[in-house]
Design a protein around this motif. Structure first.
Motif, PDB file in Angstrom:
ATOM      1  N   ALA A 170       0.814  -1.222   0.000  1.00  0.00           N
ATOM      2  CA  ALA A 170       0.000   0.000   0.000  1.00  0.00           C
ATOM      3  C   ALA A 170       0.843   1.267   0.000  1.00  0.00           C
ATOM      4  N   MET A 171       2.072   1.189  -0.514  1.00  0.00           N
ATOM      5  CA  MET A 171       2.992   2.326  -0.463  1.00  0.00           C
ATOM      6  C   MET A 171       3.611   2.614  -1.830  1.00  0.00           C
ATOM      7  N   ALA A 172       2.857   2.504  -2.894  1.00  0.00           N
ATOM      8  CA  ALA A 172       3.422   2.745  -4.227  1.00  0.00           C
ATOM      9  C   ALA A 172       3.958   4.161  -4.346  1.00  0.00           C
ATOM     10  N   ASP A 173       3.222   5.137  -3.841  1.00  0.00           N
ATOM     11  CA  ASP A 173       3.682   6.525  -3.911  1.00  0.00           C
ATOM     12  C   ASP A 173       4.843   6.761  -2.955  1.00  0.00           C
ATOM     13  N   GLY A 174       4.676   6.351  -1.706  1.00  0.00           N
ATOM     14  CA  GLY A 174       5.669   6.632  -0.672  1.00  0.00           C
ATOM     15  C   GLY A 174       7.028   6.015  -0.944  1.00  0.00           C
ATOM     16  N   THR A 175       7.049   4.813  -1.504  1.00  0.00           N
ATOM     17  CA  THR A 175       8.322   4.128  -1.741  1.00  0.00           C
ATOM     18  C   THR A 175       8.945   4.475  -3.089  1.00  0.00           C
ATOM     19  N   VAL A 183       9.560  -1.347   1.247  1.00  0.00           N
ATOM     20  CA  VAL A 183       8.759  -1.262   2.474  1.00  0.00           C
ATOM     21  C   VAL A 183       9.456  -0.348   3.473  1.00  0.00           C
ATOM     22  N   TYR A 184       8.663   0.365   4.261  1.00  0.00           N
ATOM     23  CA  TYR A 184       9.246   1.190   5.321  1.00  0.00           C
ATOM     24  C   TYR A 184       9.838   0.291   6.399  1.00  0.00           C
ATOM     25  N   SER A 185      10.942   0.722   6.976  1.00  0.00           N
ATOM     26  CA  SER A 185      11.636  -0.093   7.978  1.00  0.00           C
ATOM     27  C   SER A 185      10.722  -0.519   9.124  1.00  0.00           C
ATOM     28  N   SER A 186       9.970   0.427   9.666  1.00  0.00           N
ATOM     29  CA  SER A 186       9.155   0.091  10.846  1.00  0.00           C
ATOM     30  C   SER A 186       7.986  -0.818  10.499  1.00  0.00           C
ATOM     31  N   PHE A 187       7.609  -0.889   9.224  1.00  0.00           N
ATOM     32  CA  PHE A 187       6.524  -1.785   8.821  1.00  0.00           C
ATOM     33  C   PHE A 187       7.039  -3.193   8.519  1.00  0.00           C
ATOM     34  N   VAL A 242      15.371 -12.765  -2.789  1.00  0.00           N
ATOM     35  CA  VAL A 242      14.410 -11.687  -2.544  1.00  0.00           C
ATOM     36  C   VAL A 242      15.188 -10.473  -2.070  1.00  0.00           C
ATOM     37  N   THR A 243      14.896  -9.317  -2.663  1.00  0.00           N
ATOM     38  CA  THR A 243      15.522  -8.062  -2.247  1.00  0.00           C
ATOM     39  C   THR A 243      14.537  -7.253  -1.417  1.00  0.00           C
ATOM     40  N   PHE A 244      14.985  -6.809  -0.251  1.00  0.00           N
ATOM     41  CA  PHE A 244      14.178  -5.945   0.606  1.00  0.00           C
ATOM     42  C   PHE A 244      14.738  -4.527   0.500  1.00  0.00           C
ATOM     43  N   ALA A 245      13.994  -3.636  -0.137  1.00  0.00           N
ATOM     44  CA  ALA A 245      14.382  -2.231  -0.240  1.00  0.00           C
ATOM     45  C   ALA A 245      13.749  -1.521   0.951  1.00  0.00           C
ATOM     46  N   ILE A 246      14.554  -1.277   1.976  1.00  0.00           N
ATOM     47  CA  ILE A 246      14.028  -0.813   3.265  1.00  0.00           C
ATOM     48  C   ILE A 246      14.123   0.705   3.347  1.00  0.00           C
ATOM     49  N   ASP A 247      13.007   1.322   3.074  1.00  0.00           N
ATOM     50  CA  ASP A 247      12.867   2.774   3.067  1.00  0.00           C
ATOM     51  C   ASP A 247      12.692   3.283   4.498  1.00  0.00           C
ATOM     52  N   ARG A 248      12.968   4.586   4.716  1.00  0.00           N
ATOM     53  CA  ARG A 248      12.790   5.205   6.036  1.00  0.00           C
ATOM     54  C   ARG A 248      13.576   4.464   7.118  1.00  0.00           C
ATOM     55  N   PRO A 258      17.792   5.987   4.197  1.00  0.00           N
ATOM     56  CA  PRO A 258      16.986   6.890   5.021  1.00  0.00           C
ATOM     57  C   PRO A 258      15.913   7.641   4.257  1.00  0.00           C
ATOM     58  N   ARG A 259      15.090   8.315   5.017  1.00  0.00           N
ATOM     59  CA  ARG A 259      14.107   9.228   4.455  1.00  0.00           C
ATOM     60  C   ARG A 259      14.804  10.546   4.094  1.00  0.00           C
ATOM     61  N   GLY A 260      14.281  11.222   3.083  1.00  0.00           N
ATOM     62  CA  GLY A 260      14.745  12.573   2.815  1.00  0.00           C
ATOM     63  C   GLY A 260      15.723  12.681   1.664  1.00  0.00           C
ATOM     64  N   ASN A 261      16.315  13.858   1.552  1.00  0.00           N
ATOM     65  CA  ASN A 261      17.214  14.151   0.428  1.00  0.00           C
ATOM     66  C   ASN A 261      18.376  13.174   0.374  1.00  0.00           C
ATOM     67  N   ALA A 262      18.648  12.710  -0.834  1.00  0.00           N
ATOM     68  CA  ALA A 262      19.748  11.756  -1.024  1.00  0.00           C
ATOM     69  C   ALA A 262      21.085  12.496  -0.986  1.00  0.00           C
TER      70      ALA A 262
END
Length: 616
Positions: A336-341, A382-386, A405-411, A467-471
């Motif tokens: 449920a995070m297509a936009d966020g990720t 997926v977000y880290s905390s989720f 399987v690759t886990f792209a751990i955002d935030r 992390p979240r934010g500017n790269a």
């Protein structure tokens, strides 16, 4: 203003019914004004104004209990319980939380932040109430998006057995963060159109309520009507009384329905239809963008401080599209995070290789495992905390079988304003404990690209945390090829070795500058891998460095620093390790720079700790 009359819990009951629409508008204006400055969850709160008003009118708070699923839609609840004067501090360090917090008010009965938990928690409170012989109401408010999570169904299965009152309010706005997906969404769509049945039921019951014999006959026959007008009737068939749909922006109708539901001696679901972003055109048109928004200009919804550089999600999006073009085995998965990720572009380009699992992280991971066995290369963003919610599936379904399987751990790391429930500070600790798992963290945007390419070629599970934010786009001249378990030496000297992971490399640069100003030679190393650690380099570094400083944006227990220290201790190497990490605590909400300083992991704090260690 009517809002001036509401300064504590229960004050809303002094407002005349004829003034409810005016009060709802004042609340919306208040929310738009405040959130435009602080940022926060806007669209969901605008949609839940009348529903929250009705709950406060129908219930006796704080005696009665409301559990808000996720809790991001509880701003109106905070306004009505004496906290409106604190909204200038919303989501700021030391200020009002963006989620329910028991420490803030006796009307906040359950600390939330993740989805699909409210029905389980509500059932627990119902059991406690009945065991204590008390009679307060328990109400769980859950969105249709949260109803895509498996935990909600586990709870519904148990709620069906109740012989005591419990109210579940389904706040249906056809959205989670993005548009809701899956079979339940299709089912709810059919219910939304079933006005014939609903009007018939309401009219007949209202006219015959005094004739119990007739009503009982109707009750026995009602399933036939339901099958005719409402396909499936999933909730009633489970044994949960279903009321609705109810107009979620009609306070009087909502209040009346809640009071009626309170009389039923079993679990009752009230299906409420709301519009996400209601009353503010930019949020109505773009509910996903205004789900969790940065500060914006009220007149047009444009961000006050528009981004001028790419963030890590932009980089991830670009690289995923390139990988999708090069390799038709790459499949993208989101919860449920297509936009966020950043997977929206991939979805548009390769719809057949994009899967939104809904708010169902456990299912998403096991689904990815099945894809890998089928010969594909799933990337779960997926977000880290989720991701924490899928611990067992990562361990048993992916790592045990050593699947690609690759886990792209955002935030990953500190995320700031959302607070304890969203800080991504535990993933290194639990992922590095899993056999076969490789854990990586990029120092900058270029390395995120390289690590994603490495992960899609590596035969086994890989987690990349960013992390979240500017790269960060510094250190771009240092771009060695990514090799399994090998670090990258950026500056090599002697005495002190800064071994930094991911987001902490940028901070380590500043630390090195401060140490150099104090005449201290300092090596800077980009660790790259939290697992496997580069034991060859560590072994070598102990020979010419008196102090190795590990730096990570993760809790200390089970983290990268512990792995390095354990290796040095087990091999009896003569070097002291100073671990810079987050302590054994949950981290509150606030600006990330402020939080780093409070936690002692900012550049000044780290440099001071090293200087103190050297001067011992």
């Amino acid at each position: 203003m009517l809002l001036d009359q509401i300064n504590s819990t229960g004050d809303i009951k002094q407002i005349p019914q004829s003034k409810y629409p005016e009060l709802a508008q004042e609340i919306r204006d208040f929310l738009i004004e405040k959130i435009s400055v602080t940022g926060g969850h806007l669209a969901s709160n605008l949609g839940a104004v009348e529903l929250t008003m009705a709950l406060h009118l129908a219930l006796d708070l704080p005696k009665d209990k409301i559990i808000w699923d996720v809790g991001h839609q509880s701003y109106t609840h905070k306004i009505l319980t004496g906290r409106k004067d604190k909204f200038d501090t919303l989501r700021q360090f030391g200020g009002l939380s963006g989620f329910p917090k028991r420490c803030e008010s006796d009307t906040d009965v359950f600390d939330t932040g993740h989805s699909s938990t409210s029905i389980s928690a509500g059932l627990g409170m119902v059991k406690a109430r009945d065991l204590m012989g008390e009679d307060y109401a328990v109400v769980s408010v859950i969105g249709d998006g949260s109803l895509t999570g498996g935990l909600a169904y586990e709870a519904l299965n148990n709620a069906a057995k109740l012989e005591t009152n419990y109210i579940i309010i389904l706040n249906d706005n056809e959205m989670s963060i993005s548009e809701s997906v899956g079979g339940m969404n299709k089912y709810l769509n059919s219910v939304r159109t079933a006005e014939g049945y609903l009007n018939l039921k309401e009219d007949v019951y209202a006219q015959l309520s005094s004739n119990h014999k007739v009503v009982n006959g109707i009750r026995r026959a009602k399933n036939s009507f339901k099958q005719l007008f409402v396909p499936g009737m999933v909730f009633e068939n489970l044994g949960i009384t279903y009321l609705g749909p109810v107009d979620g922006h009609n306070v009087a109708a909502l209040e009346r329905t809640i009071k009626e539901a309170r009389k039923v001696k079993k679990a009752v679901m009230i299906h409420v239809m709301t519009k996400k972003g209601k009353g503010y055109e930019p949020a109505e048109r773009h509910p996903a963008r205004f789900h969790g928004t940065e500060p914006f200009l009220v007149e047009n919804g444009i961000p006050r401080n528009p981004r001028t550089t790419a963030n890590y999600q932009d980089i991830f999006s670009t690289v995923m599209c390139k990988l999708g073009a090069r390799d038709d085995k790459v499949v993208a998965i989101t919860a449920a995070m297509a936009d966020g990720t950043g997977l929206k572009r991939f979805r548009n380009m390769y719809p057949d290789r994009f899967v939104d699992a809904g708010i169902a992280e456990e299912h998403a991971v096991s689904f990815a495992a099945g894809l890998a066995i089928g010969g594909y290369k799933p990337v779960f963003a997926v977000y880290s905390s989720f991701l924490q919610r899928a611990y067992d599936q990562i361990l048993e379904d992916v790592c045990l079988q050593n699947l690609h399987v690759t886990f792209a751990i955002d935030r990953a790391g500190l995320v700031g304003s959302d607070g304890e429930t969203h800080q991504g500070i535990f993933d290194i600790s639990y992922l590095t404990s899993m056999p076969n798992m490789t854990v990586m963290a990029p120092k900058n945007k270029w390395e995120l690209s390289d690590m994603l390419k490495f992960a899609t070629c590596h035969n086994g599970p890989v987690a990349i945390r960013y992390p979240r934010g500017n790269a960060y786009d510094g250190l771009k001249e240092y771009r060695q090829e990514v090799e399994l378990g090998k670090c990258e030496v950026i500056y090599e000297e002697k005495d002190v070795c800064l071994l930094a992971l991911g987001s902490m490399v940028k901070i380590a640069e500043s630390v090195r500058d401060k140490l150099k100003q104090n005449g201290i030679n300092c090596t800077l190393v980009n660790a790259r891998f939290a697992k496997p650690i580069d034991t060859d380099y560590i072994h070598m570094a102990t020979g010419n460095h008196k102090l190795i400083v590990t730096m990570e944006e993760n809790v200390a227990h089970g983290g990268f620093g512990e792995l390095v220290r354990d290796y040095i201790d087990q091999n009896r190497l003569d070097t002291y390790v100073l671990s810079i990490a987050i302590g054994d605590e949950f981290v509150t909400h606030g600006n990330v720079d402020i939080l780093r300083k409070e936690l002692g992991i900012d550049a000044d704090s780290v440099a001071n700790k090293i200087l103190m260690e050297i001067r011992r």
